[in-house]
Design an enzyme around this catalytic site. Structure first.
Site, PDB file in Angstrom:
ATOM      1  N   GLY A  95     -35.291  10.350 -24.684  1.00  0.00           N
ATOM      2  CA  GLY A  95     -36.138  10.970 -23.684  1.00  0.00           C
ATOM      3  C   GLY A  95     -36.871   9.954 -22.816  1.00  0.00           C
TER       4      GLY A  95
ATOM      5  CB  CYS B 142     -45.685   7.503 -28.452  1.00  0.00           C
ATOM      6  SG  CYS B 142     -44.365   8.671 -28.282  1.00  0.00           S
TER       7      CYS B 142
HETATM    8  N1  PLP Z   1     -41.143  13.433 -23.568  1.00  0.00           N
HETATM    9  C1  PLP Z   1     -41.720  14.239 -24.469  1.00  0.00           C
HETATM   10  C2  PLP Z   1     -42.394  15.484 -24.023  1.00  0.00           C
HETATM   11  C3  PLP Z   1     -41.715  13.894 -25.830  1.00  0.00           C
HETATM   12  O1  PLP Z   1     -42.319  14.687 -26.726  1.00  0.00           O
HETATM   13  C4  PLP Z   1     -41.081  12.691 -26.223  1.00  0.00           C
HETATM   14  C5  PLP Z   1     -41.101  12.250 -27.642  1.00  0.00           C
HETATM   15  O2  PLP Z   1     -42.089  12.395 -28.325  1.00  0.00           O
HETATM   16  C6  PLP Z   1     -40.461  11.898 -25.233  1.00  0.00           C
HETATM   17  C7  PLP Z   1     -40.522  12.295 -23.931  1.00  0.00           C
HETATM   18  C8  PLP Z   1     -39.778  10.616 -25.597  1.00  0.00           C
HETATM   19  O3  PLP Z   1     -38.516  10.860 -26.205  1.00  0.00           O
HETATM   20  P1  PLP Z   1     -37.827   9.741 -27.110  1.00  0.00           P
HETATM   21  O4  PLP Z   1     -38.538   9.718 -28.410  1.00  0.00           O
HETATM   22  O5  PLP Z   1     -36.399  10.207 -27.247  1.00  0.00           O
HETATM   23  O6  PLP Z   1     -37.884   8.470 -26.352  1.00  0.00           O
END
Ligand code: PLP
Length: 380
Positions: free
Chosen positions: A70, A327
């Site tokens: 993402g 994160c």
């Molecule tokens: N966008 C949203 C809304 C998310 O919840 C997340 C992950 O927590 C991401 C982006 C990032 O995705 P990835 O963990 O695959 O980098």
């Protein structure tokens, strides 16, 4: 007993998905870009996965680009659009995921103007403010509004916001990482130019995702290198993960109604149990069946002590939940989403995101509620 209620951070890998992936680690070797037999086998698996995903989301295969997840898809949609289309005005909100927020801030440093739209107390972006922002600047704008918020679960109506963008000729990007696999998309009929997805949010593997780019929108690649993904994403494809992601999404979408029923049941049980035991509890964001995703319930416990103690106590009582986005877990700064909603810092610090998955059971929810009651010494 250990209970995992942090499925918005990452869902467990579906064992059937793992089974689908294994031959691509063990049996099939080679590089999908090679034109010989070994390469062609892998290429065919990638293209089959692309077609499956495209069909599931109502897109054309040529509109799906595989990424490392993402974060990369969000970065690509924003940075490549701003740089490639010469966008000088970005419109977004302060409650987006950091993959969007930090990309936008980066573009701001390179001279783009950013309009931060206000959101209401439930996390819905102000439609009138969007109209005004678009009307106030005649340059083409990029609008970034997430479909479902990862911390509070609020789900916006993409059609409503997309139509406003359409009216003003703006490019509309939506982070659909938390909604993909939880809602049925027909992207051909949705006024959106980019959406993003991540397989580990729908029982697929980590480190793989995709970006949908509406046909006709031409942007440059983020990564430079080989000509993979039709020159849009250089790097040897992660074939096992791509195959796993397509199957994981297929399972979610083919099972959507049963999945929704199960998850909504767990969310309702948790919400009602919390309300019964803690009458002062506050739920952040929308909580309805149509305006929130069934996976997320964010609860504020007024006057409960600090967030880390609450989460720490839950953890030692066998429950894994979170204070917000994984994160930023462990950071001293509180949730930027709750701050963006105007939640008082004291309450924000005492808020927990419970997020539900297909593997969770009503017994687990009851167990979590019991532990919470014990922690707060509530009698039932
Ligand atoms: N966008 C949203 C809304 C998310 O919840 C997340 C992950 O927590 C991401 C982006 C990032 O995705 P990835 O963990 O695959 O980098």
């Amino acid at each position: 007993m250990r209970i995992y209620l942090d499925n918005a951070a990452s869902t467990p890998l579906d064992p059937e998905v793992l089974e689908r992936m294994i031959p691509y680690f063990t049996e099939f070797s080679g590089n999908p870009s090679s034109v010989h037999h070994h390469g062609r086998q892998l290429r065919s698996a990638i293209e089959k996965a692309r077609k499956t995903i495209a069909t599931l989301v109502g897109a054309a295969p040529g509109e799906i680009f595989f990424t490392s997840g993402g974060t990369e898809a969000d970065n690509m949609a924003i940075r490549c659009t701003v740089e490639g289309l010469g966008i000088r005005h970005i419109i977004t909100t302060a409650i987006e995921h950091h993959a969007v927020l930090h990309s936008v801030e980066q573009m701001e440093k390179t001279g783009a103007k950013v309009t931060w739209l206000p959101v209401d107390a439930k996390g819905n972006p102000d439609q009138e403010a969007l109209r005004e922002a678009l009307a106030s600047d005649t340059r083409q704008a990029l609008v970034c509004l997430m479909h479902a918020n990862n911390e509070i679960g609020t789900l916006i109506d993409l059609h409503k916001y997309g139509r406003i963008c359409e009216e003003f000729g703006a490019i509309f990007m939506s982070d659909t990482v938390q909604s993909m696999g939880n809602v049925q998309y027909n992207l051909a009929e949705t006024p959106v130019h980019f959406v993003t997805a991540s397989a580990h949010k729908f029982y697929g593997p980590k480190g793989i995702g995709f970006l949908y780019i509406r046909s006709g929108v031409k942007v440059p690649p983020l990564l430079q290198g080989g000509g993979q993904e039709r020159n849009m994403r250089a790097g040897t494809e992660n074939v096992p993960a791509i195959v796993g992601m397509a199957f994981a999404l297929e399972k979610c979408i083919n099972n959507l109604e049963a999945k929704r029923t199960h998850l909504l049941g767990l969310k309702k049980q948790m919400a009602e149990g919390l309300k019964a035991s803690f009458p002062e509890i506050v739920f952040h964001g929308e909580t309805g069946e149509d305006n929130s995703i069934p996976t997320v319930l964010n609860a504020g416990f007024p006057g409960a002590g600090t967030e880390s103690m609450l989460l720490f106590n839950l953890d030692i009582n066998g429950i894994s939940a979170s204070g917000g986005s994984a994160c930023t877990s462990g950071s001293v700064k509180g949730s930027h989403v709750l701050e963006g909603l105007g939640v008082a810092p004291g309450l924000a610090a005492n808020s927990i995101r419970f997020s539900f998955g297909m593997q969770n059971t009503p017994e687990e929810i009851e167990y979590a509620l019991e532990r919470l009651r014990e922690m707060f010494r509530v009698k039932v």
